[in-house]
Design a protein around this motif. Structure first.
Motif, PDB file in Angstrom:
ATOM      1  N   LEU A  59       0.819  -1.217   0.000  1.00  0.00           N
ATOM      2  CA  LEU A  59       0.000   0.000   0.000  1.00  0.00           C
ATOM      3  C   LEU A  59       0.853   1.268   0.000  1.00  0.00           C
ATOM      4  O   LEU A  59       0.594   2.194  -0.761  1.00  0.00           O
ATOM      5  N   LEU A 111       0.844   3.924  -2.857  1.00  0.00           N
ATOM      6  CA  LEU A 111       0.506   5.321  -2.575  1.00  0.00           C
ATOM      7  C   LEU A 111       1.578   6.255  -3.129  1.00  0.00           C
ATOM      8  O   LEU A 111       1.274   7.287  -3.722  1.00  0.00           O
ATOM      9  N   ILE A 121      -5.862  -4.204  -4.880  1.00  0.00           N
ATOM     10  CA  ILE A 121      -4.522  -3.642  -5.056  1.00  0.00           C
ATOM     11  C   ILE A 121      -4.017  -4.139  -6.404  1.00  0.00           C
ATOM     12  O   ILE A 121      -3.736  -5.319  -6.579  1.00  0.00           O
ATOM     13  N   VAL A 169      -7.812  -2.052   4.008  1.00  0.00           N
ATOM     14  CA  VAL A 169      -6.815  -1.184   3.362  1.00  0.00           C
ATOM     15  C   VAL A 169      -6.659   0.103   4.153  1.00  0.00           C
ATOM     16  O   VAL A 169      -5.547   0.537   4.491  1.00  0.00           O
ATOM     17  N   ASN A 170      -7.787   0.724   4.491  1.00  0.00           N
ATOM     18  CA  ASN A 170      -7.770   1.979   5.242  1.00  0.00           C
ATOM     19  C   ASN A 170      -7.061   1.786   6.589  1.00  0.00           C
ATOM     20  O   ASN A 170      -6.175   2.550   6.983  1.00  0.00           O
ATOM     21  N   ILE A 196      -3.224   1.289   6.112  1.00  0.00           N
ATOM     22  CA  ILE A 196      -2.517   2.550   5.816  1.00  0.00           C
ATOM     23  C   ILE A 196      -2.378   3.347   7.110  1.00  0.00           C
ATOM     24  O   ILE A 196      -1.309   3.858   7.443  1.00  0.00           O
ATOM     25  N   SER A 225     -10.077   6.258   0.989  1.00  0.00           N
ATOM     26  CA  SER A 225      -9.725   5.157   0.092  1.00  0.00           C
ATOM     27  C   SER A 225      -8.258   5.325  -0.297  1.00  0.00           C
ATOM     28  O   SER A 225      -7.641   6.358  -0.013  1.00  0.00           O
ATOM     29  N   LEU A 226      -7.736   4.315  -0.962  1.00  0.00           N
ATOM     30  CA  LEU A 226      -6.361   4.401  -1.440  1.00  0.00           C
ATOM     31  C   LEU A 226      -6.187   5.623  -2.349  1.00  0.00           C
ATOM     32  O   LEU A 226      -5.234   6.390  -2.202  1.00  0.00           O
ATOM     33  N   SER A 249      -6.296   8.845  -0.392  1.00  0.00           N
ATOM     34  CA  SER A 249      -5.072   9.018   0.380  1.00  0.00           C
ATOM     35  C   SER A 249      -3.912   9.438  -0.530  1.00  0.00           C
ATOM     36  O   SER A 249      -3.066  10.252  -0.149  1.00  0.00           O
TER      37      SER A 249
END
Ligand code: GLU
Length: 467
Positions: A23, A27, A65, A268-269, A272, A286-287, A290
């Motif tokens: 992640l 990001l 992902i 996921v959240n 992170i 969300s990804l 972010s």
């Protein structure tokens, strides 16, 4: 262009730490309009396994992902490494080491006896031409080791940890880059691959710090441009143990969360957020959201702490955003009971009443089972039911009346309140015994509603049992 990657080894289940590393790499790539790649490090033939490969890929898919380009399999890149090994030997930056297992064990024994740190003593650097000739004519096997040269600090500016320095004397001697059987080792393969794949940034767990020092030495020996490194804190349990499958079982892997009905977005959240605080302090993102403000310097270097309560909080937050139909669609695969015995409105009200309690979808069954099954009251709760006998008696009378309307939840609630007034009881004295007798639980939806769903037969039978 920025390029990052995740490089899992298929030697175990998909670990939460691997997902978190993926992640942060993703990001970083997304935030700088770069690319995020996937390389499967499957060169360790004895420990790698196709089932793990499948599980890792499926886990990433479930979590949404995605990576750019095709997955690269390290095991299919075998021929790319030899030219670089040969180049290092030709430039005297690597050498053949003929020491066999017994000799190396003797070396370590002597080091232990002198209380010196164990490690290769670089003896292969000093072999005379005669010795080499002798070993060759004896057909001794050899490994290839990188010559680290005179002791020196290997330094880099780590995006997460700041300036780093590891002395070559602390990394266990000249590292092996190629084994007896010609297989190159992890640190060497990673450097050649990261170079070939043009990685600009390598973020991985801080358990790789020493590997990074070795890899930088390899970058230098091969004259490759080295990427920017960032080392992420590992995930620990609250009692300060590294989160691992071996010690902690399923909680370390992704599969459990998928099976139990966590939302991938929530996981996921959560992952992170374990080591990252958004610039504007938002917690739910969300990804992609972010990525808009992602700053890798905000990744914390303190250990990340595995906290199931926090993950449950994230999951509840995501669940709370669903419409009734969306939530039902998610719950369906987990539901062992047929809610269609209730009217549409009752079903909607029931799900609305319990959704706030749901940490994950598989908890739905525990929240509705008593509408279908008769369950035992916990031993330690029985005294509250006994103390509440007068309440239960009165309620039984009311509900047994001919023609009592079980479909009117608010009317039922009113009747219960009346009993409370008559007996001069506080809310808890009134509601608790009723709830326990009817549902074997101390919490749940409004009691009028519970009774209306249970209907006449179940309500009367359960109350009668306790009067
Ligand atoms: N295969 C290594 C691991 O799973 C990758 C480490 C790295 O990112 O270089 O730990």
């Amino acid at each position: 262009m920025i390029k990052t990657r995740i490089a899992p080894s298929p030697t175990g289940n998909l670990h939460l730490g691997t997902v978190r590393t993926a992640l942060y790499n993703q990001l970083l790539a997304k935030s700088l309009a770069g690319k995020f790649c996937f390389r499967l490090e499957d060169t360790d033939r004895t420990r790698s396994n196709e089932d793990f490969t499948k599980e890792i890929i499926e886990g990433f898919k479930w979590l949404n992902i995605d990576w750019d380009g095709d997955m690269v399999r390290q095991s299919e890149r075998g021929s790319h490494y030899q030219e670089y090994v040969d180049q290092l030997i030709a430039n005297s930056k690597a050498y053949k080491c003929y020491a066999n297992a017994e000799e190396l064990e003797e070396m370590r024994k002597a080091q232990r006896a002198k209380k010196l740190p164990e490690g290769y003593d670089n003896r292969g650097r000093k072999l005379s031409t005669e010795q080499i000739k002798q070993y060759e004519s004896d057909e001794r096997k050899f490994v290839i080791r990188l010559n680290l040269g005179i002791d020196r600090n290997i330094e880099w500016n780590d995006v997460v940890r700041g300036p780093m320095s590891i002395n070559t004397k602390d990394i266990g001697g000249d590292p092996i880059i190629q084994k007896f059987d010609g297989q190159v080792l992890y640190n060497f393969a990673v450097v050649v691959d990261d170079h070939a794949m043009e990685m600009t940034h390598v973020f991985r767990g801080e358990d790789h710090l020493t590997n990074t020092a070795k890899q930088i030495a390899i970058y230098q020996a091969l004259d490759f441009q080295q990427p920017i490194f960032g080392h992420l804190p590992l995930i620990f349990t609250k009692d300060k143990q590294k989160l691992s499958k071996r010690k902690h079982g399923d909680i370390a892997g992704v599969d459990k969360y998928r099976k139990e009905g966590y939302l991938p977005e929530a996981l996921v959240n959560y992952l992170i957020a374990t080591s990252y605080s958004a610039i504007d302090d938002t917690e739910i993102y969300s990804l992609d959201e972010s990525a808009k403000t992602f700053d890798p310097h905000r990744i914390s270097k303190s250990p990340a702490i595995y906290d199931i309560a926090k993950l449950n909080w994230f999951n509840r937050e995501y669940i709370s955003k669903f419409s009734h139909d969306e939530l039902m669609a998610h719950l369906k695969p987990y539901l062992k009971y047929d809610l269609s015995v209730f009217t549409e409105t009752q079903q909607t009200d029931l799900i609305d009443a319990i959704r706030g309690n749901l940490n994950k979808f598989d908890e739905i069954n525990n929240n509705v089972s008593y509408f279908f099954d008769d369950e035992e009251i916990e031993e330690k709760q029985i005294k509250f039911v006994d103390e509440g006998k007068p309440v239960l008696n009165k309620l039984l009378d009311v509900l047994s009346a001919d023609g009592f309307d079980f479909s009117n939840a608010s009317q039922i609630k009113e009747e219960i309140n009346k009993i409370g007034e008559e007996l001069g009881l506080k809310a808890k004295q009134l509601f608790w015994p009723i709830r326990l007798a009817l549902s074997s639980r101390s919490h749940g939806p409004d009691l009028g509603f519970v009774i209306s769903l249970l209907g006449k037969d179940k309500s009367l039978a359960r109350l009668s049992k306790h009067v």
